[in-house]
Scaffold this motif. Structure first.
Motif, short mmCIF file in Angstrom:
data_model
loop_
_atom_site.label_atom_id
_atom_site.label_comp_id
_atom_site.label_asym_id
_atom_site.label_seq_id
_atom_site.Cartn_x
_atom_site.Cartn_y
_atom_site.Cartn_z
N LYS A 28 -27.13 -20.05 -33.84
CA LYS A 28 -25.87 -20.11 -32.79
C LYS A 28 -24.66 -20.53 -33.21
O LYS A 28 -24.67 -21.82 -33.81
N CYS A 29 -23.62 -19.72 -33.05
CA CYS A 29 -22.48 -20.18 -33.45
C CYS A 29 -21.28 -19.61 -32.56
O CYS A 29 -21.33 -18.29 -32.05
N ASP A 30 -20.34 -20.33 -32.02
CA ASP A 30 -19.29 -20.15 -31.05
C ASP A 30 -20.04 -19.38 -29.79
O ASP A 30 -19.34 -18.30 -29.40
N GLU A 87 -25.96 -15.32 -34.39
CA GLU A 87 -25.31 -14.55 -35.47
C GLU A 87 -26.58 -14.41 -36.59
O GLU A 87 -27.40 -15.48 -36.84
N TYR A 121 -22.64 -31.08 -38.07
CA TYR A 121 -22.63 -29.75 -38.29
C TYR A 121 -23.04 -29.47 -39.72
O TYR A 121 -22.75 -30.44 -40.59
N LEU A 126 -19.52 -20.07 -41.08
CA LEU A 126 -20.07 -20.20 -39.86
C LEU A 126 -20.17 -21.67 -39.56
O LEU A 126 -21.12 -22.30 -40.52
N ILE A 127 -19.57 -22.35 -38.47
CA ILE A 127 -20.06 -23.62 -38.40
C ILE A 127 -21.18 -23.86 -37.45
O ILE A 127 -20.89 -23.43 -36.19
N VAL A 128 -22.25 -24.37 -37.67
CA VAL A 128 -23.41 -24.47 -36.93
C VAL A 128 -23.77 -25.92 -36.61
O VAL A 128 -23.79 -26.97 -37.26
N HIS A 129 -24.20 -26.24 -35.22
CA HIS A 129 -24.87 -27.59 -35.07
C HIS A 129 -26.22 -27.79 -35.51
O HIS A 129 -27.34 -27.62 -34.52
#
Length: 231
Positions: A130-132, A136, A152, A162-165
């Motif tokens: 999950k991203c923004d 993805e 992150y 991609l920045i992902v939590h």
């Protein structure tokens, strides 16, 4: 499919019992024994090991500490007289946890579990994150490296970031160990993307990443494995 296995235990009697059990199981092949993690490390670096029987309580370094020190943990069954290490063991994704004295019936059950694990088909070639606000798809083959950033992680692919939590520990446990290697507390690389190694840096093409000093030797050995051409 025969599983090449090693025994790591400081007690001669325990090693002898496990060796006898292994001899009675047709799909196991004993390729080495070690009385401490240091000698076990040498075995792991010198040959293919499909399964490791690891004692927990050993002098100088425990089995748990040894597993934590490895850049890539082989399929492992813990063997110990103490039940309190079970949670720590399963956090390291060990296949099973055998409490001494170990019966042959319980040993066989653990080994059958290992055989099923090793015979499982390769996982899919991708995963989702999950991203923004979007889900993805990321191909393993496109992922170059993973970088920790507070709570992150940044997934660096060939075409995007991609920045992902997620945490670095969380994603490390889900990437296929055959292709991905943790080289630093904040960095995981795709071994297939390595262009060169110089001192404590790995060249991934457009990016260079630093190897943790305490992991440097093990990381380089894991990347090179047995593919170094010699005179």
């Amino acid at each position: 499919m025969n599983l090449q296995c090693i025994i790591v235990d400081d007690e001669p009697g325990a090693r002898k019992l496990l060796e006898e059990y292994i001899e009675d199981i047709d799909f196991l092949q004993l390729v080495g024994k070690a009385e401490n993690p240091l000698k076990a490390n040498a075995l792991l670096n010198s040959q293919r090991v499909d399964l490791m029987f690891m004692d927990v309580d050993m002098p100088k370094m425990s089995g748990i500490e040894f597993l934590r020190s490895l850049p890539a943990v082989p399929p492992t069954i813990l063997t110990t007289a103490y039940t309190e290490y079970a949670i720590e063991g399963y956090e390291l994704d060990v296949l099973d946890y055998l409490v001494k004295p170990i019966s042959f019936e319980r040993f066989l059950k653990a080994c059958n579990k290992a055989r099923e694990y090793c015979a499982a088909p390769a996982s899919a070639d991708h995963f989702f994150v999950k991203c923004d606000g979007r889900i993805e798809k990321v191909l393993y083959d496109e992922l170059i490296f993973v970088e920790a950033m507070l709570n992150y992680v940044v997934l660096h692919t060939e075409t995007r970031k991609l920045i992902v939590h997620l945490t670095i520990k969380g994603i490390d446990g889900q990437l296929p160990a055959k292709h991905f290697l943790k080289i630093h507390k904040s960095t995981i690389i795709n071994i297939n993307k390595v262009k060169s190694i110089e001192a404590n840096e790995i060249n991934l093409g457009k990016t260079r990443v630093v190897i943790s000093q305490n992991l440097q030797e093990a990381v380089i050995k894991e990347i090179i494995r047995d593919r170094m051409l010699k005179r």
